[in-house]
Design an enzyme around this catalytic site. Structure first.
Site, PDB file in Angstrom:
ATOM      1  N   HIS A  58       0.838  -1.199   0.000  1.00  0.00           N
ATOM      2  CA  HIS A  58       0.000   0.000   0.000  1.00  0.00           C
ATOM      3  C   HIS A  58       0.882   1.262   0.000  1.00  0.00           C
ATOM      4  CE1 HIS A  58      -3.601   2.310   1.755  1.00  0.00           C
ATOM      5  NE2 HIS A  58      -2.592   3.145   1.918  1.00  0.00           N
ATOM      6  N   GLU A  59       1.873   1.278   0.894  1.00  0.00           N
ATOM      7  CA  GLU A  59       2.761   2.453   0.996  1.00  0.00           C
ATOM      8  C   GLU A  59       3.650   2.592  -0.226  1.00  0.00           C
ATOM      9  OE1 GLU A  59       2.422   4.817   3.154  1.00  0.00           O
ATOM     10  OE2 GLU A  59       0.828   3.595   4.020  1.00  0.00           O
ATOM     11  N   HIS A  80       1.779   4.298  -3.005  1.00  0.00           N
ATOM     12  CA  HIS A  80       1.769   5.755  -2.845  1.00  0.00           C
ATOM     13  C   HIS A  80       3.098   6.340  -3.324  1.00  0.00           C
ATOM     14  CE1 HIS A  80      -1.869   6.352  -0.567  1.00  0.00           C
ATOM     15  NE2 HIS A  80      -1.476   5.670   0.502  1.00  0.00           N
TER      16      HIS A  80
HETATM   17 ZN    ZN Z   1      -2.442   5.126   2.281  1.00  0.00          ZN
END
Ligand code: ZN
Length: 394
Positions: free
Chosen positions: A78-79, A82
């Site tokens: 998830h990170e 980003h």
């Molecule tokens: Zn996030």
């Protein structure tokens, strides 16, 4: 949970380095080990035996540890999502840290357009949803081929948790991803990033209070899990506040240049004078705690502070020269009179060897000095001018 942005709290920096992904440091905070252990315990002792009964304790524990590792792996994905989208859009990403409440990506610069911000924000939850889909398909697959019930339970749990992660992060509350989405949308429609920050952090605070209230209710009902919500709410509240303060300061100082805040024409001392002379004729009689030093031709050669002269033992002060203990010219942070203040502040923040001062030069000519008290005064004046009720503390 995953958040990202330029400002982070200090506690996150105490981390174990895992490695580097495209120049980005990836680390794990120590708190994650504790959380991971608690999570594995809850899964091995409660969740998995309930979902798939009939296995031994060791099996449940092994499977629980694997599940936790996959869970942190999906947080990390998830990170990374980003960060990679951010990097592609020209935002500098410094590090990704997994800690107590999930992942945090630290950026050195900010998104330049609302569209970029939107894409960076959505990348994380989209990845979590993708992970949910993959885990879900694995669960269905294992079930179809008549695989173990425990395997179905693990993949199913990971799928559900990933959906929860994506949905929670999409709450329209800064600093959560949904708060960034809200910020980007308000920014795009109003063209005003300060207003967008206010809207997003206001919602961030409301959401945080809601979580804290929920936590207290759950606690009052006799479930310790409430503590978790309350903690999370408190963390979000702190982060939302820090962000709105930072934005206010940034906004207040954004239109100023170095010349607007500097103390003009600083008193210069000769670099050939001994420390004792500098103390007697400069520090004691002129009300400054820092003096730029100049050589005989008038060229600035160093920066001498009270702190530095005090370090010279008393009996050596007669024969040690000021320039021997001063910050050498090459290490002094400098600026031009028209440099925007935010960039001056950024340089001051990164340089540790310049006694907290910036010298302002017009060509070769020293025209001013900026000290932390000059910045403080500029902030106070900005607060007087722009914010009739004082800095926002709500
Ligand atoms: Zn996030």
């Amino acid at each position: 949970m995953g958040t990202w942005g330029p400002g982070q709290t200090e506690s996150m920096h105490e981390s174990l380095r895992l490695g580097r992904v495209r120049g980005i440091d990836v680390g794990i905070n120590w708190s994650v080990l504790v959380i991971g252990w608690l999570l594995a315990w809850a899964l091995a002792d409660g969740e998995f035996p309930a979902l798939a009964p009939g296995y031994g304790d060791v099996t449940y524990w092994l499977v629980a540890v694997v599940a936790v590792v996959f869970f942190f792996g999906s947080l990390l994905a998830h990170e990374v999502a980003h960060s990679l989208v951010a990097q592609r859009a020209g935002v500098r990403v410094v590090r990704i840290t997994l800690w107590l409440f999930g992942g945090v990506s630290q950026f050195e610069t900010e998104a330049q357009t609302p569209e970029t911000e939107l894409r960076i924000a959505v990348a994380g939850p989209a990845t979590s949803l993708l992970a949910a889909l993959v885990f879900g398909l694995v669960a269905v697959g294992i079930d179809r081929v008549g695989g173990s019930a425990l395997g179905v339970a693990v993949a199913g749990w990971l799928s559900v948790v990933s959906v929860v992660l994506a949905v929670f992060n999409l709450a329209p509350a800064a600093p959560l991803d949904g708060g960034r989405v809200l910020h980007a949308l308000v920014w795009r429609s109003s063209g005003d990033t300060a207003h967008a920050t206010k809207v997003a952090t206001d919602w961030g605070r409301r959401f945080a209070y809601l979580l804290i209230a929920l936590g207290v209710l759950v606690l009052a009902a006799g479930y310790l899990d409430g503590l978790w919500f309350a903690f999370l709410g408190w963390f979000l509240l702190t982060a939302a506040r820090a962000e709105s303060t930072q934005a206010l300061l940034h906004g207040a100082l954004a239109h100023l240049a170095a010349r607007d805040v500097m103390t003009p024409n600083p008193i210069v001392a000769p670099d050939t004078a001994a420390v004792a002379t500098l103390i007697k004729d400069w520090f004691l009689v002129r009300h400054c705690s820092v003096f730029p030093l100049a050589d005989q031709s008038g060229t600035i050669s160093g920066l001498l502070s009270l702190r530095q002269v005090r370090r010279v033992p008393t009996h050596e002060r007669d024969h040690v020269l000021g320039r021997a203990v001063a910050v050498p010219r090459a290490q002094i942070v400098t600026a031009a009179p028209d440099d925007p203040l935010p960039s001056v502040l950024e340089h001051m923040g990164h340089a540790s060897g310049s006694e907290g001062r910036t010298l302002v030069f017009n060509g070769d000519q020293l025209v001013g000095i900026i000290s932390p008290s000059d910045i403080q005064r500029a902030l106070d004046l900005a607060a007087l001018r722009n914010l009739p009720a004082g800095p926002d503390r709500s």
